[in-house]
Design a protein around this motif. Structure first.
Motif, mmCIF file in Angstrom:
data_model
loop_
_atom_site.group_PDB
_atom_site.id
_atom_site.type_symbol
_atom_site.label_atom_id
_atom_site.label_comp_id
_atom_site.label_asym_id
_atom_site.label_seq_id
_atom_site.Cartn_x
_atom_site.Cartn_y
_atom_site.Cartn_z
ATOM 1 N N GLY A 186 0.751 -1.159 0.053
ATOM 2 C CA GLY A 186 0.089 -0.043 -0.056
ATOM 3 C C GLY A 186 0.856 1.431 -0.026
ATOM 4 O O GLY A 186 0.342 2.121 -0.810
ATOM 5 N N LEU A 187 1.887 1.206 0.659
ATOM 6 C CA LEU A 187 2.783 2.188 0.833
ATOM 7 C C LEU A 187 3.449 2.448 -0.432
ATOM 8 O O LEU A 187 3.699 3.762 -1.076
ATOM 9 C CB LEU A 187 3.847 2.012 1.975
ATOM 10 C CG LEU A 187 3.294 2.298 3.540
ATOM 11 C CD1 LEU A 187 4.319 2.024 4.517
ATOM 12 C CD2 LEU A 187 2.931 3.689 3.647
ATOM 13 N N SER A 188 3.996 1.581 -1.161
ATOM 14 C CA SER A 188 4.564 1.554 -2.424
ATOM 15 C C SER A 188 3.656 2.275 -3.470
ATOM 16 O O SER A 188 3.828 3.159 -4.288
ATOM 17 C CB SER A 188 5.197 0.199 -2.945
ATOM 18 O OG SER A 188 5.924 -0.323 -2.053
ATOM 19 N N LYS A 189 2.259 1.714 -3.380
ATOM 20 C CA LYS A 189 1.139 2.552 -4.125
ATOM 21 C C LYS A 189 1.147 4.002 -4.063
ATOM 22 O O LYS A 189 1.191 4.586 -5.014
ATOM 23 C CB LYS A 189 0.047 1.791 -4.161
ATOM 24 C CG LYS A 189 -1.097 2.097 -4.967
ATOM 25 C CD LYS A 189 -2.557 1.637 -4.486
ATOM 26 C CE LYS A 189 -3.579 2.331 -5.549
ATOM 27 N NZ LYS A 189 -4.725 1.550 -5.265
ATOM 28 N N SER A 190 1.234 4.086 -2.436
ATOM 29 C CA SER A 190 1.210 5.722 -2.292
ATOM 30 C C SER A 190 2.449 6.530 -2.887
ATOM 31 O O SER A 190 2.270 7.538 -3.462
ATOM 32 C CB SER A 190 1.036 5.757 -0.680
ATOM 33 O OG SER A 190 0.115 4.928 -0.058
ATOM 34 N N TYR A 191 3.533 5.885 -2.717
ATOM 35 C CA TYR A 191 4.853 6.550 -3.326
ATOM 36 C C TYR A 191 4.474 6.899 -4.874
ATOM 37 O O TYR A 191 4.879 8.136 -5.187
ATOM 38 C CB TYR A 191 5.950 5.672 -2.999
ATOM 39 C CG TYR A 191 7.427 6.281 -3.374
ATOM 40 C CD1 TYR A 191 7.967 7.381 -2.833
ATOM 41 C CD2 TYR A 191 7.796 5.940 -4.769
ATOM 42 C CE1 TYR A 191 8.953 7.937 -3.419
ATOM 43 C CE2 TYR A 191 9.019 6.211 -5.271
ATOM 44 C CZ TYR A 191 9.509 7.271 -4.715
ATOM 45 O OH TYR A 191 10.736 7.812 -5.014
ATOM 46 N N MET A 192 4.079 5.897 -5.539
ATOM 47 C CA MET A 192 3.954 6.028 -7.097
ATOM 48 C C MET A 192 2.969 7.118 -7.355
ATOM 49 O O MET A 192 2.977 7.796 -8.413
ATOM 50 C CB MET A 192 3.705 4.561 -7.664
ATOM 51 C CG MET A 192 4.987 3.768 -7.518
ATOM 52 S SD MET A 192 6.450 4.479 -7.925
ATOM 53 C CE MET A 192 6.187 4.386 -9.738
ATOM 54 N N LEU A 193 1.781 6.761 -6.613
ATOM 55 C CA LEU A 193 0.560 7.922 -7.082
ATOM 56 C C LEU A 193 1.176 9.348 -6.810
ATOM 57 O O LEU A 193 0.889 10.215 -7.602
ATOM 58 C CB LEU A 193 -0.417 7.378 -6.190
ATOM 59 C CG LEU A 193 -1.290 6.299 -6.613
ATOM 60 C CD1 LEU A 193 -2.580 5.781 -5.533
ATOM 61 C CD2 LEU A 193 -1.807 6.355 -7.983
#
Length: 353
Positions: free
Chosen positions: A154-161
């Motif tokens: 989830g954090l990785s997704k946040s970083y990319m978004l």
């Protein structure tokens, strides 16, 4: 020792009228964990002297460590409360240099008890002058999981978004502001995060404050805070790390901060993206100078890496030295008020996507 920066409107008012406490109607406290130790002396001076005997309401707006500071400032003896927070936090010891989220959360709850004492919660709720507001991020999707791997996804997704556009984080996080039932705080967020205001009560204040400092992967999220929609609540700094929102209330905003380059959210820390100058037009920032920071042990301000990079005894000694040295910042601020030096007008570049 210190630098004072201001938005254009704030600088004009301060330079014309002087650095008067009645000019300020809001106070900001940022995220940053033990970085706030650098502001300890200033905090004591501002709430022990500068705002002493104040009767005009002051909105205290904080996320993470800033929320904990706000909780201290809204107690009947703010100086004693911030001293309890500094002592309890700086002397924290864990079973190893890699404690589990469960152990860190348990220690954090114990810290709350130290900070509040017997009557702290009641004092905060009933304070007619210093009105504490805690910013919390309700977490949705993978980031709501306590499974480390899923949460990391989830954090990785946040970083990319966030790299694409900060507005996209709205699909994962909602801003909750826990404050007085009579709060008049008004904000505008150009990033359009869904924002809800929740009244602080005896039943939710401790959980709301703990949630505001519950760093993903480091601490457990706080589940189902009383008076709020069901779900997992985490560190307010995820959305509002150093703030990039407009406070609409009339008056100036006082913002002691550990550097003069604020970042909007947690995922902006390593990006070149700047905050909007429009949101800092009526803000006055007080920051330690680079020379002061360089004079500290290790030539830096404290941070969370000290928990793993230093043994407990070395870390505690280092942090106590920093806490003591920050008295010099209070003295420097007092001197600036006395000689009434002009405030620097800082220009924040706006390169948001």
């Amino acid at each position: 020792m210190i630098e004072i920066h201001a938005g254009k409107t704030a600088a004009k008012i301060i330079n014309e009228q002087g650095f008067k406490p009645e000019l300020f109607t809001s106070f900001l406290g940022a995220s940053g964990g033990p970085k706030w130790f650098t502001l300890f002396g200033l905090d004591k001076y501002i709430f022990g002297e500068f705002f002493k005997n104040r009767t005009q309401p002051l909105n205290l707006i904080g996320s993470s460590a800033g929320a904990f500071r706000s909780a201290c400032f809204a107690q009947n003896d703010p100086v004693a409360a911030i001293e309890r927070l500094a002592k309890s936090y700086s002397q924290t010891r864990y079973s190893s240099n890699k404690p589990t989220p469960n152990e860190i959360t348990i220690k954090a709850r114990a810290l709350l008890e130290d900070v509040f004492g017997d009557n702290g919660v009641t004092e905060i709720i009933n304070n007619p002058t210093f009105k504490a507001h805690f910013i919390v991020a309700k977490s949705n999707g993978f980031i709501a999981s306590e499974n480390k791997l899923i949460q990391l996804m989830g954090l990785s997704k946040s970083y990319m978004l966030n790299r694409v556009n900060r507005k996209l984080l709205g699909s994962q996080y909602e801003r909750f502001i826990f404050g007085p039932a009579t709060s008049d705080l008004s904000i505008t967020d150009s990033y359009n995060f869904k924002t809800q205001n929740i009244a602080l009560t005896q039943n939710n204040l401790k959980d709301a404050l703990l949630a505001s400092g519950s760093i993903p992967l480091v601490m457990q999220g706080i589940k189902n805070i009383a008076g709020s929609p069901q779900g997992i609540y985490r560190d307010g700094g995820i959305i509002d790390y150093h703030f990039d929102l407009k406070i609409n209330n009339p008056g100036l905003i006082l913002y002691p901060h550990f550097n003069s380059e604020p970042k909007a959210g947690w995922f902006d820390k390593n990006l070149k993206r700047k905050v909007s100058p429009l949101n800092y037009d009526n803000v006055v920032m007080i920051t330690p100078s680079k020379e002061f920071v360089a004079s500290l042990p290790y030539g830096k301000i404290p941070d969370r890496n000290d928990f793993t990079d230093l043994d407990a005894d070395t870390r505690i000694k280092y942090w106590n030295t920093v806490l003591s040295e920050t008295e010099k910042l209070a003295e420097a601020f007092d001197k600036k008020l006395t000689v009434r030096e002009n405030v620097l007008d800082i220009d924040y570049c706006d390169n948001r996507k």
